[in-house]
Write a protein that holds these residues in place. Structure first.
Motif, short mmCIF file in Angstrom:
data_model
loop_
_atom_site.label_atom_id
_atom_site.label_comp_id
_atom_site.label_asym_id
_atom_site.label_seq_id
_atom_site.Cartn_x
_atom_site.Cartn_y
_atom_site.Cartn_z
N GLY A 326 0.81 -1.22 0.00
CA GLY A 326 0.00 0.00 0.00
C GLY A 326 0.85 1.27 0.00
O GLY A 326 0.35 2.34 -0.30
N CYS A 327 2.12 1.12 0.36
CA CYS A 327 3.01 2.29 0.35
C CYS A 327 3.37 2.71 -1.06
O CYS A 327 3.67 3.87 -1.30
CB CYS A 327 4.29 2.00 1.13
N GLY A 367 -3.61 1.39 3.76
CA GLY A 367 -2.42 1.77 2.99
C GLY A 367 -2.56 3.11 2.30
O GLY A 367 -1.58 3.79 2.04
N MET A 368 -3.80 3.52 2.03
CA MET A 368 -3.99 4.78 1.30
C MET A 368 -3.66 6.01 2.15
O MET A 368 -3.50 7.09 1.60
CB MET A 368 -5.43 4.87 0.79
N THR A 370 -1.36 5.61 5.00
CA THR A 370 -0.14 5.41 5.78
C THR A 370 1.04 6.02 5.06
O THR A 370 1.20 5.82 3.87
CB THR A 370 0.13 3.92 6.02
N PHE A 373 3.54 6.97 1.30
CA PHE A 373 2.80 7.15 0.07
C PHE A 373 1.35 6.77 0.28
O PHE A 373 1.06 5.76 0.89
CB PHE A 373 3.41 6.23 -1.01
N GLY A 374 0.44 7.55 -0.21
CA GLY A 374 -0.97 7.18 -0.12
C GLY A 374 -1.79 8.29 -0.74
O GLY A 374 -1.57 9.47 -0.46
NA NA Z 1 0.54 4.04 2.20
#
Ligand code: NA
Ligand code: NA
Lengths: 424, 172, 309
Positions: A326-327, A367-368, A370, A373-374
């Motif tokens: 998710g990153c 993950g979006m 954290t 990146f998200g």
């Molecule tokens: Na993320």
């Protein structure tokens, strides 16, 4: 290969290059160095990342959010919530969370929810003394609930990739989505009380009638959108377009807070934000495609399968894997690539594929927002003008809350499956 | 002395182009909303079927996204992580911006070049869309126009920054 | 010599297309060993259907397996296989695609578009999924049925009073559940694979056309291979489809059984109405392709093979 690619992405992101540039530069370098498909495939994958009907919910809901803000619909809804629940600690924060959850029932895109709720609630949260970090963290993390609560683009894609029933996935997402919302609400309320945030006026029946009177048209908007979806008048994707049209009509003709010029200005802002979000979506699609043709996810999963794990150990390592993925990847491409590979392993371990779909979705939802990146982080930054550092710090407590929710959802399949079992 | 009016004229021209393009994007989005509503009404009522509405909507969105990306590049408002920029001195920040602009310029040019290559070939084959039979060159070109535009405006920004930097160091 | 990678893409997984690709990979390995690495990417992992079609045209993907109806925008001649009333049994499909003369013709038919056919498989019959049971032609009157935005699907449906409704695939499930549409045209294996029985339980087996899937290979890539690799690809493709044909027929039966097992229902029209429907559909279908002589030429080739005993 993936390490080199990751290094390029992280370096470019760290120096503050536009995210789409960081992703595309890395993909281009990977394609140049490693013997792979011809470079014209870049065009194909960028275009392919945008050419999806379900993505229309992004421009539509962003536009609807913009119109709710400029036409005063949002103000009136918030005023109503404050009149009703003003005394509850953290009432405004819970109202923002409620707004996200409410948008979640009509919208399957988190980025659009962050933009819409952020645009409407952030100024009020700041005014109420929430502070930049808490306010932005709350908004960026609440958006994640959108893809867990039906309808959900992520679940539609999981259903297609893993050959699972989309309606069953939708139903399975309801209680987990509400679980996240409930834990978040408790935390918001608790921390507001702990930090002595001022609460609003006490409940007075006399104040309720005027608040209702001034907000009935605003209230009718979510009602109309939900009714439209559940009577089949329009699909969840099209609902965004109806929400925008409805908001425009209320602003232009009922509240008369909106002029045609203001309508066009709102559309320009929505188009620009959509553009910033979607180039990142397209570029992330290119990265996942490069990883796929280089066999990276396949190799990762083969390693997972070889380890001979228990179902619980498997679920936990999948959680770690997905949070890490998710990153760098956006949830849509991550699901398309990973679901067909992970689901057979899950099923062979006796894990219910519907439950597994919910676990995957919640993971990618977290993950979006954290760091580093998200998409929620970037949208919050762009819409609210808050620095990345403040967002990183702001989301941390909410990350802990949602990871706790994820643990519950992973450990207790019943949360996902009980509504389904109740039906059959 | 003639340079000043030319520069001012170009400046005004640029502002005009940006303004008109922004308004066109906004109107485009409003148009998509209307097509979306008309399509759903037709389907639900059964009065009419707007075959190919999905293509208009998606291809329209792609064009809006790519044209908007040019404007965002010009405003330097693309999504990014601005941690380092804030930590640096003014001078350091400017140097970093030059580096970012260079990477952007190279990446966008690279993509635009290969995109053009693709578009030439898809034009030769003459592929059309499924429902409306629009030549696929039309939607695909949005990607080329977008990245070529991003490269172009980034090059302009880079030149402007460089000339400012040099004139300042010449002065001091 | 550097090893060659051959990427096979498709939109589905665990179906007859996927099975053909796995067989093909096995056959290739037996013929040329590791000189060619065959990589299989099912379930749209390399992009949506239009992207895979472009990919095989331009050589970013070496091969793409797809029902003919998804590539009619690449070349209208693919439409010939989808004309209603043309094929009415798996055996009819088998007879045509494995007729030696027709096979040669089919393999090289699209070379002018830069693609070569290396595999042809029987996929499944087209059925109609509906939220309410329909067992007569009159029952279809006024129903909104999701079709492709193609006259070959829309016009026959219109001729029995259906309101053909093109709709993006991602919207179909929610629209079926909420009553926004009343049904959709599809193949049975797709309906069971995506567990559509959770949204609508009734299938009417109109049996008006059989879905044919083809594997298309980029010709420029193909020509760049050594002669023994070219031969191996052609031979592997033919061998794989021989193996896979009975698997495909059985797969339709498995899909039908799974449908019923999960609470679904499969209905048929009365024999009389079925004959009436076929006649009407065949007529409408021929009208649709009539103004395109290239398509008619392919159609006539197919009917000639079918007619020959
Ligand atoms: Na993320
Ligand atoms: Na949702």
């Amino acid at each position: 290969m993936s390490a080199a690619l990751g290094l390029v992405v992280v370096t470019l992101l760290a120096i503050g290059a536009p995210i789409f540039v960081a992703l595309l530069a890395a993909a281009a370098i990977a394609l140049l160095i490693f013997d792979g498909p011809p470079l014209i495939a870049l065009q194909q994958t960028i275009f392919g990342g945008l050419d999806a009907y379900a993505l229309l919910s992004v421009p539509f809901f962003v536009f609807a959010g913009e119109l709710m803000a400029v036409s005063g619909i949002a103000d009136r809804l918030i005023a109503l919530v404050r009149t009703l629940f003003g005394r509850v600690p953290g009432s405004l924060g819970v109202a923002a969370l409620g707004g996200s959850t409410m948008i979640g029932t009509v919208c399957g895109s988190s980025a659009a929810a962050v933009a819409a709720v952020g645009r409407n609630m952030y100024p009020q949260l700041i005014e109420a003394g929430y502070g930049r970090r808490r306010a932005v963290g709350l908004i960026a993390s609440s958006g994640a609930i959108d893809i867990v609560i039906p309808p959900s683009i992520a679940m539609i894609l999981y259903g297609m990739a893993a050959e699972q029933s989309i309606p069953r996935l939708f139903i399975a997402g309801i209680i987990p989505g509400l679980t996240i919302a409930l834990l978040m609400a408790l935390f918001i309320s608790y921390s507001a009380k702990r930090d002595g945030l001022p609460s609003g006026a006490a409940f007075r029946l006399a104040a309720v009638i005027p608040a209702l009177k001034s907000s009935w048209a605003a209230l009718s908007m979510p009602v109309a959108v939900l009714t439209g979806i559940y009577t089949g008048f329009f699909s969840p994707t099209e609902a965004g377009g109806f929400a925008a049209a409805y908001g425009a009509v209320i602003g232009l003709f009922i509240y008369r807070t909106l002029t045609f010029k203001g309508l066009v200005e709102a559309a320009v802002r929505a188009a620009m934000l959509t553009s910033r979000i979607m180039v990142v979506v397209a570029a992330a699609g290119v990265i996942s495609w490069v990883l796929t043709v280089e066999g990276v996810p396949q190799a990762l999963i083969a390693a997972t399968a070889d380890a001979g794990m228990s179902p619980l150990a498997f679920l936990l390592s999948v959680n770690l894997l997905l949070l890490a993925i998710g990153c760098v990847l956006d949830p849509t491409s991550a699901i398309l690539v990973l679901a067909p590979l992970l689901v057979p392993i899950a099923v062979s371990l006796g894990i219910d594929p519907i439950h597994f779909g919910v676990v995957m979705t919640v993971n990618l939802a977290i993950g979006m927002f954290t760091p580093p990146f998200g998409i929620n982080i970037f949208v919050a930054q762009s819409v609210l003008g808050v620095s990345t550092g403040d967002i990183y710090r702001g989301v941390l407590p909410f990350m802990a809350v949602q990871i706790a929710a994820l643990a519950l959802i992973t450990l207790f399949p019943a949360l996902s499956l009980m509504l389904l079992n109740g039906m059959s | 002395m003639t340079a000043m009016p030319t520069a001012r004229l170009l400046d005004r021209l640029e502002r005009l182009v940006v303004r008109w393009l922004s308004v066109a994007l906004g109107l485009g989005l409003i148009l998509l909303v209307l097509v979306n509503v008309a399509n759903a009404v037709g389907r639900y009522s059964g009065w009419y079927a707007m075959t190919g509405a999905d293509e208009v909507l998606v291809y329209g969105m792609i064009w809006i996204v790519m044209l908007g990306a040019i404007l965002a590049a010009r405003e330097r408002s693309h999504l990014s992580i601005n941690l380092l920029q804030q930590a640096l001195s003014v001078r350091g920040g400017q140097a970093l911006q030059l580096l970012i602009d260079l990477v952007t310029l190279f990446s966008a040019t690279f993509i635009a070049y290969h995109s053009l290559n693709f578009i030439e070939r898809i034009a030769m084959i003459g592929q059309t869309s499924m429902a409306l039979r629009i030549p696929m060159v039309v939607p695909h070109s949005a990607i080329f126009v977008g990245f070529a535009g991003i490269a172009f405006v980034t090059a302009l920004l880079l030149l402007a920054d460089l000339s400012r930097l040099f004139s300042r160091s010449a002065r001091s | 010599q550097a090893e060659t990678v051959m990427k096979l893409a498709s939109a589905t997984i665990n179906d007859v297309q996927h099975e053909w690709q796995k067989e093909f990979a096995r056959e290739m390995e037996g013929r040329v060993g590791d000189a060619v690495t065959v990589e299989i990417y099912p379930a749209s992992q390399l992009g949506a259907i239009p992207r895979m079609a472009e990919g095989v045209l331009l050589g970013t993907i070496e091969a793409f397996t797809t029902p003919t109806s998804f590539v009619t925008n690449v070349d209208a001649r693919f439409e010939a296989f989808d004309v209603p009333g043309l094929f009415n049994s798996p055996e009819a499909v088998d007879k045509v695609i494995h007729n030696p003369d027709f096979r040669e013709y089919l393999e090289t038919l699209f070379l002018d578009k830069g693609i070569r056919v290396v595999g042809a498989i029987y996929n499944s019959p087209t059925v109609v999924l509906t939220t309410e049971p329909v067992d007569s032609i009159a029952g279809f009157d006024g129903l909104k049925i999701r079709t492709f935005a193609s006259p070959l699907q829309m016009d026959p449906m219109k001729s029995i009073g259906v309101n053909p409704t093109p709709l993006a695939l991602s919207e179909v499930t929610t629209q079926l559940q909420s009553g926004g549409i009343d049904g959709m045209l599809a193949g049975m294996p797709i309906l069971t694979a995506f567990k559509f029985y959770d949204s609508a339980q009734h299938v009417t087996d109109l049996n008006f056309s059989e879905i044919v899937s083809l594997t298309l290979v980029n010709e420029m890539w193909f020509q760049a291979q050594a002669d023994e690799v070219k031969e191996a690809i052609i031979a592997s493709g033919r061998a794989a489809e021989e193996t896979v044909f009975p698997w495909g027929v059985a797969n339709v039966e498995r899909a039908n059984a799974a449908w019923v097992e999960n609470g679904g229902q499969i209905l048929k029209l009365s024999e009389e109405e079925q004959a009436q429907l076929m006649a009407r559909f065949a007529e409408v279908g021929r009208e649709v392709i009539a103004d395109n002589p290239e398509v008619v030429a392919v159609y006539d080739r197919i009917t000639a093979v079918l007619g020959a005993e």
